[in-house]
Design a protein around this motif. Structure first.
Motif, mmCIF file in Angstrom:
data_model
loop_
_atom_site.group_PDB
_atom_site.id
_atom_site.type_symbol
_atom_site.label_atom_id
_atom_site.label_comp_id
_atom_site.label_asym_id
_atom_site.label_seq_id
_atom_site.Cartn_x
_atom_site.Cartn_y
_atom_site.Cartn_z
ATOM 1 N N PHE A 11 0.957 -1.214 -0.159
ATOM 2 C CA PHE A 11 -0.081 -0.033 -0.146
ATOM 3 C C PHE A 11 0.824 1.343 -0.134
ATOM 4 O O PHE A 11 2.105 1.064 0.351
ATOM 5 N N ASP A 12 0.219 2.426 -0.211
ATOM 6 C CA ASP A 12 0.950 3.615 -0.406
ATOM 7 C C ASP A 12 1.121 4.404 0.977
ATOM 8 O O ASP A 12 1.302 5.658 0.912
ATOM 9 N N CYS A 13 0.727 3.776 2.021
ATOM 10 C CA CYS A 13 0.732 4.455 3.274
ATOM 11 C C CYS A 13 1.287 3.343 4.366
ATOM 12 O O CYS A 13 1.426 2.286 4.227
ATOM 13 N N LYS A 14 1.695 4.186 5.654
ATOM 14 C CA LYS A 14 2.300 2.998 6.674
ATOM 15 C C LYS A 14 0.959 3.169 7.747
ATOM 16 O O LYS A 14 0.337 3.763 7.771
ATOM 17 N N SER A 50 5.067 -0.974 7.692
ATOM 18 C CA SER A 50 5.688 -0.658 6.810
ATOM 19 C C SER A 50 5.090 -0.077 5.361
ATOM 20 O O SER A 50 5.320 0.412 4.407
ATOM 21 N N GLY A 51 3.617 -0.723 5.548
ATOM 22 C CA GLY A 51 2.695 -0.473 4.630
ATOM 23 C C GLY A 51 2.328 -1.814 3.651
ATOM 24 O O GLY A 51 1.614 -1.829 2.701
ATOM 25 N N LYS A 52 3.072 -3.012 3.833
ATOM 26 C CA LYS A 52 2.913 -4.178 3.254
ATOM 27 C C LYS A 52 1.850 -5.101 4.107
ATOM 28 O O LYS A 52 1.733 -5.082 5.121
ATOM 29 N N ALA A 53 1.172 -5.904 3.399
ATOM 30 C CA ALA A 53 0.117 -6.768 3.523
ATOM 31 C C ALA A 53 0.252 -8.216 3.025
ATOM 32 O O ALA A 53 0.474 -8.306 1.774
ATOM 33 N N ILE A 54 0.047 -9.204 3.644
ATOM 34 C CA ILE A 54 0.026 -10.685 3.043
ATOM 35 C C ILE A 54 -1.424 -11.248 3.307
ATOM 36 O O ILE A 54 -1.804 -11.225 4.402
ATOM 37 N N ILE A 55 -2.262 -11.431 2.362
ATOM 38 C CA ILE A 55 -3.449 -11.712 2.258
ATOM 39 C C ILE A 55 -3.370 -13.534 2.098
ATOM 40 O O ILE A 55 -2.956 -13.933 0.945
ATOM 41 N N VAL A 84 -3.496 0.409 -3.300
ATOM 42 C CA VAL A 84 -2.637 -0.561 -3.990
ATOM 43 C C VAL A 84 -1.308 -0.079 -4.982
ATOM 44 O O VAL A 84 -1.761 0.470 -5.751
ATOM 45 N N VAL A 85 -0.430 -0.381 -4.388
ATOM 46 C CA VAL A 85 0.899 -0.010 -5.309
ATOM 47 C C VAL A 85 1.387 -1.103 -6.176
ATOM 48 O O VAL A 85 1.446 -1.094 -7.218
ATOM 49 N N SER A 86 1.268 -2.300 -5.384
ATOM 50 C CA SER A 86 1.541 -3.445 -6.394
ATOM 51 C C SER A 86 0.988 -4.701 -5.458
ATOM 52 O O SER A 86 0.920 -4.739 -4.298
#
Length: 309
Positions: A11-14, A50-55, A84-86
């Motif tokens: 994501f684009d945010c923390k 950090s803004g990352k997520a694991i689904i 969503v960035v990537s």
């Protein structure tokens, strides 16, 4: 068959994990800097600061997109942009059932695979061009790990069908032992059925017990014939049956005098007891049985009978 996807989203945010933990339903793991946002369908999303997520969840790419929208909606309600960035698929977990048992010793030796049954029950196969690891079990089931797309899973399954042996291995001694037990059990049941039928046949072939008239002694037959309502008259029975006793009411010859010339006593002489052949009217079954035993000499006469005699 695909079981679930593991998708990594940036994501684009923390994110402030403490704020998220106090505002929405989530779980945390000790000494692990992430929060697990849970859902009613069993899936969850690990959110990092950090803004990352694991689904983790979903059995198709369409379900993964639906889950991403659901968790992004929850994050936007907490005040985050959550654009969503990537997005990429990190792993696809799938299974394949060969429907035939496999002799892993021969299979691992033919394919030059790593197989150590003391450490792990499966043989490991590696397709380097696909980046997939396959665990082959002796039951014929395989676990596919590390695939990045559904197309790679389909290619791996096609290769497994061509590589795995199609003919079942010879029967193991354990299966033979179980079959022997089944055969012995069937033989025991058949013998039990045979002996049961034989015993029933023997019971049916035995002659029937003697009739009631044959089991009775002549004395009991005579008493039963005289006391039964369908029996002939007493005069006919008395005429046919021998009797040596003197009737109780018979008149004795009187003498004018005794041996010494004294007149005869007016007192009545003692009456003799009835003989065993005289009919007894109204005798019950127990009395008849006792009379029968006395007639045969099995039972001694009662004291009252001795006094009477």
């Amino acid at each position: 068959m695909i079981h679930h996807f593991i998708t990594v989203v940036v994501f684009d945010c923390k994110f402030d994990l403490q704020k998220i933990a106090s505002s929405t339903k989530c779980t945390s793991v000790k000494d692990f800097k992430a929060l697990n946002l849970t859902s009613y369908d069993g899936s969850y999303c690990q959110v990092f600061s950090s803004g990352k997520a694991i689904i983790n969840g979903g059995t198709s790419e369409k379900e993964v997109r639906t889950l991403l929208k659901r968790y992004r909606f929850r994050l936007t309600h907490l005040g985050y942009t959550a654009n969503v960035v990537s997005k990429r698929t990190a792993n696809i977990m799938a299974t394949y059932d060969h429907q035939h048992p496999i002799n892993l010793y021969k299979f691992a030796k033919a394919q030059k695979l790593y197989y150590e049954p003391e450490l792990f029950d499966a043989a490991k196969m590696r397709y380097a061009d696909l980046g997939i690891t396959v665990k082959v079990f002796s039951s014929g089931k395989c676990t596919i790990l590390g695939a990045k797309s559904v197309k790679a899973v389909d290619i791996c399954i096609d290769r497994l069908r061509a590589t795995l042996p199609s003919n079942p291995p010879p029967i193991h001694y354990r299966s033979l032992t179980s079959r022997y037990f089944v055969v012995l059990f069937c033989v025991a049941v058949l013998w039990l059925f045979f002996f049961t039928v034989l015993i029933l046949a023997c019971n049916m072939d035995t002659p029937a017990a003697a009739s009631d008239g044959q089991r009775r002694s002549p004395r009991i037959q005579e008493i039963a014939a005289r006391t039964s309502p369908s029996a002939p008259s007493a005069s006919i029975t008395a005429a046919t049956a021998p009797s040596t006793a003197t009737p109780a009411n018979a008149e004795r010859p009187s003498s004018a005098s005794t041996g010494n010339g004294s007149p005869a006593s007016s007192a009545a002489a003692p009456v003799a007891p009835p003989s065993s052949s005289e009919p007894i009217a109204g005798a019950s079954g127990v009395q008849l049985c006792m009379i029968n035993k006395r007639h045969q000499g099995d039972v001694r006469p009662r004291p009252t009978d001795q006094k009477t005699a």
